[in-house]
Design an enzyme around this catalytic site. Sequence first.
Site, PDB file in Angstrom:
ATOM      1  N   HIS A 271      10.183  16.528 -68.884  1.00 27.43           N
ATOM      2  CA  HIS A 271      11.234  16.488 -69.931  1.00 27.43           C
ATOM      3  C   HIS A 271      10.933  16.002 -71.217  1.00 27.43           C
ATOM      4  CE1 HIS A 271      15.515  16.389 -71.287  1.00 27.43           C
ATOM      5  NE2 HIS A 271      15.809  15.433 -70.342  1.00 27.43           N
ATOM      6  N   HIS A 310      10.272  28.027 -73.146  1.00 32.23           N
ATOM      7  CA  HIS A 310      11.382  27.362 -73.086  1.00 32.23           C
ATOM      8  C   HIS A 310      12.285  28.083 -72.091  1.00 32.23           C
ATOM      9  CE1 HIS A 310      15.062  24.887 -73.906  1.00 32.23           C
ATOM     10  NE2 HIS A 310      14.398  23.956 -74.371  1.00 32.23           N
ATOM     11  N   ASP A 366       8.794  20.640 -79.166  1.00 32.02           N
ATOM     12  CA  ASP A 366       7.676  19.436 -78.884  1.00 32.02           C
ATOM     13  C   ASP A 366       6.169  20.001 -79.455  1.00 32.02           C
ATOM     14  OD1 ASP A 366       9.091  17.777 -77.345  1.00 32.02           O
ATOM     15  OD2 ASP A 366       9.053  18.949 -75.653  1.00 32.02           O
TER      16      ASP A 366
HETATM   17  N1  CMC Z   1       2.011  28.622 -71.377  1.00 24.54           N
HETATM   18  C1  CMC Z   1       1.289  29.915 -70.599  1.00 24.54           C
HETATM   19  N2  CMC Z   1       2.316  30.619 -69.839  1.00 24.54           N
HETATM   20  C2  CMC Z   1       3.558  30.060 -69.991  1.00 24.54           C
HETATM   21  C3  CMC Z   1       4.022  28.968 -70.488  1.00 24.54           C
HETATM   22  C4  CMC Z   1       3.268  28.380 -71.127  1.00 24.54           C
HETATM   23  N3  CMC Z   1       3.738  27.219 -71.837  1.00 24.54           N
HETATM   24  N4  CMC Z   1       5.311  28.763 -70.215  1.00 24.54           N
HETATM   25  C5  CMC Z   1       5.740  29.870 -69.447  1.00 24.54           C
HETATM   26  N5  CMC Z   1       4.674  30.810 -69.143  1.00 24.54           N
HETATM   27  C6  CMC Z   1       4.536  31.848 -68.490  1.00 24.54           C
HETATM   28  C7  CMC Z   1       4.623  31.879 -67.226  1.00 24.54           C
HETATM   29  O1  CMC Z   1       3.320  31.460 -66.285  1.00 24.54           O
HETATM   30  C8  CMC Z   1       5.224  32.825 -66.350  1.00 24.54           C
HETATM   31  O2  CMC Z   1       4.545  34.126 -66.443  1.00 24.54           O
HETATM   32  P1  CMC Z   1       4.419  35.173 -65.286  1.00 24.54           P
HETATM   33  O3  CMC Z   1       5.795  35.696 -65.297  1.00 24.54           O
HETATM   34  O4  CMC Z   1       3.256  35.882 -65.472  1.00 24.54           O
HETATM   35  O5  CMC Z   1       4.279  34.222 -63.957  1.00 24.54           O
HETATM   36  C9  CMC Z   1       6.318  33.059 -67.583  1.00 24.54           C
HETATM   37  O6  CMC Z   1       5.706  32.747 -68.792  1.00 24.54           O
HETATM   38  C10 CMC Z   1       7.497  32.534 -67.384  1.00 24.54           C
HETATM   39  O7  CMC Z   1       7.543  31.165 -67.111  1.00 24.54           O
HETATM   40  P2  CMC Z   1       8.534  30.229 -66.143  1.00 24.54           P
HETATM   41  O8  CMC Z   1       7.660  29.294 -65.730  1.00 24.54           O
HETATM   42  O9  CMC Z   1       9.354  31.053 -65.319  1.00 24.54           O
HETATM   43  O10 CMC Z   1       9.351  29.650 -67.355  1.00 24.54           O
HETATM   44  P3  CMC Z   1      10.563  28.445 -67.233  1.00 24.54           P
HETATM   45  O11 CMC Z   1      11.755  28.613 -68.044  1.00 24.54           O
HETATM   46  O12 CMC Z   1      10.598  28.123 -65.719  1.00 24.54           O
HETATM   47  O13 CMC Z   1       9.551  27.295 -67.825  1.00 24.54           O
HETATM   48  C11 CMC Z   1       8.987  25.710 -69.372  1.00 24.54           C
HETATM   49  C12 CMC Z   1       9.846  26.791 -69.176  1.00 24.54           C
HETATM   50  C13 CMC Z   1       9.464  25.085 -70.882  1.00 24.54           C
HETATM   51  C14 CMC Z   1       8.785  24.683 -68.336  1.00 24.54           C
HETATM   52  C15 CMC Z   1       7.555  26.448 -69.501  1.00 24.54           C
HETATM   53  O14 CMC Z   1       7.447  27.410 -70.457  1.00 24.54           O
HETATM   54  C16 CMC Z   1       6.401  25.417 -69.794  1.00 24.54           C
HETATM   55  O15 CMC Z   1       5.861  24.880 -68.981  1.00 24.54           O
HETATM   56  N6  CMC Z   1       6.031  25.045 -71.143  1.00 24.54           N
HETATM   57  C17 CMC Z   1       5.244  24.118 -71.374  1.00 24.54           C
HETATM   58  C18 CMC Z   1       5.707  22.667 -71.218  1.00 24.54           C
HETATM   59  C19 CMC Z   1       6.587  22.397 -72.497  1.00 24.54           C
HETATM   60  O16 CMC Z   1       6.110  22.722 -73.670  1.00 24.54           O
HETATM   61  N7  CMC Z   1       7.714  21.801 -72.080  1.00 24.54           N
HETATM   62  C20 CMC Z   1       8.796  21.362 -73.340  1.00 24.54           C
HETATM   63  C21 CMC Z   1      10.064  22.121 -73.231  1.00 24.54           C
HETATM   64  S1  CMC Z   1      11.035  21.959 -74.536  1.00 24.54           S
HETATM   65  C22 CMC Z   1      11.681  20.284 -74.537  1.00 24.54           C
HETATM   66  C23 CMC Z   1      13.176  20.256 -73.918  1.00 24.54           C
HETATM   67  O17 CMC Z   1      13.822  21.054 -74.512  1.00 24.54           O
HETATM   68  O18 CMC Z   1      13.349  19.578 -72.953  1.00 24.54           O
END
Ligand code: CMC
Length: 426
Positions: A271, A310, A366
């Site tokens: 988070h 995101h 971020d």
């Molecule tokens: N780098 C590489 N691949 C990614 C990333 C990333 N940062 N984020 C998502 N993907 C890929 C993921 O592997 C998946 O691919 P596939 O369909 O081939 O399996 C696809 O994109 C969808 O990802 P997801 O995990 O289902 O997406 P989510 O909505 O559950 O996760 C997230 C959102 C923010 C947790 C994720 O994008 C992530 O881990 N980002 C990096 C951490 C980060 O920057 N977090 C800050 C969020 S903003 C702060 C806030 O508002 O709180």
Amino acid sequence: MEVMKESLSVVDNRTGRSYEVLIRDGAVKASDIRGIKLSERDFGLLCYDPGLVNTAICRSGITYIDGERGVLRYRGYPIEELAERCSYLEVAYLLIYGELPSRSQLEEWRWNITHHTIIHENIKKFIDGFHYDAHPMGILISTLAALSTFYPESRNIFDEEVRNKQIYRLLAKTPTIAAFAYRHLRGAPYIYPDNDLSYTANFLNMVFRPAPNMRYEPDPVLAKALDVLFILHADHEQNCSTTVMRAVGSAHSDPYSAAAAAAAALYGPLHGGANEQVIRMLQEIKSVDRIPQLIKEVKEGRRRLMGFGHRVYKSYDPRARIIKKLAYEVFEVTEKNPLIDVAMELEQIALSDEYFIQRRLYPNVDFYSGIIYQAMGFPIEMFPVLFAIARMAGWLAQWQEQILDPEQRIIRPRQIYTGPAERHLE
Ligand code: CMC
């Protein structure tokens, strides 16, 4: 023309019975689903939603996000306009009370917050008790909780006057506690709040003034940049920490205890901790020629590109756009953070790569915020603390909305029990 029916027709194939469930505001009530039963004795159908990914827990008039179009608005105002034309304190007022303050309301609001910035000397002693290497976020969480013991009247949450007083105190004292935590860890003397300074200039003064007897002028550009960063982080509707604030608030706990719990949620690396991970990743890459290797590892699924992607935004995060521009204004005053070049190059390469395009992965808030905080001189462990100061406005707005909403009840979800059936001791 046929009038559209605002309802859902469902057939339960277990029993062959049909049901009509009302749709209101694009949602069905989970409790209406309970009417779908196998028999009179059956508890009724539950909605299973780990992570609450498709469950609206409230109606809210505070923050609007359209993740498809990259839109963020507080009380209807686009974040871009607020960041450019308002101060954090005005935005905090807007979030909490629903409208931007008039000139006299703003003066009164400023006065009330400025005159609650001092913390009780015993709170200072409480902070003194932490170990030299305590994480400042741990200090903040515990001290916020400790405030409830100093203001026991705060539990009268339905008394408007009492509620307002705690709102002033939490907005006023959180920066003081944060700055004292920072100074305690450095063994530096505490710098008391200065009522002549703006909200963020006062915070910078409490953090960076070398000693009470030494001069320090908070740079107005940095104070303004921090103010904008606080506006961008002030609220983000039902995120994890805000949901915690509402959950604790739903039990009618006092706002200090609820805010401590919300801050604890924010502390988590999933988070409030992502901007720290971005800095670590950029430090590890160091130079642009290492970017292709990183991208390769990301595409092979071996790691994630921190600061990208995101849950809600599926196009550019509007906050990231503002922050990127802000970074260069900050570098005019501080030295340029060399990590910005790596970040810009990384962004460009990622945004032209099919992997990121297909998955609609863009920089989030971020990706650039940590670079600015670092250039300003904040150590990485202070990043979530800065986030907490800013988010306090949103937490308080959402907490107040929750307790005044007659539809709300204590938050008490259901479970699907998967443990052993009844058994007995031998
Ligand atoms: N780098 C590489 N691949 C990614 C990333 C990333 N940062 N984020 C998502 N993907 C890929 C993921 O592997 C998946 O691919 P596939 O369909 O081939 O399996 C696809 O994109 C969808 O990802 P997801 O995990 O289902 O997406 P989510 O909505 O559950 O996760 C997230 C959102 C923010 C947790 C994720 O994008 C992530 O881990 N980002 C990096 C951490 C980060 O920057 N977090 C800050 C969020 S903003 C702060 C806030 O508002 O709180």
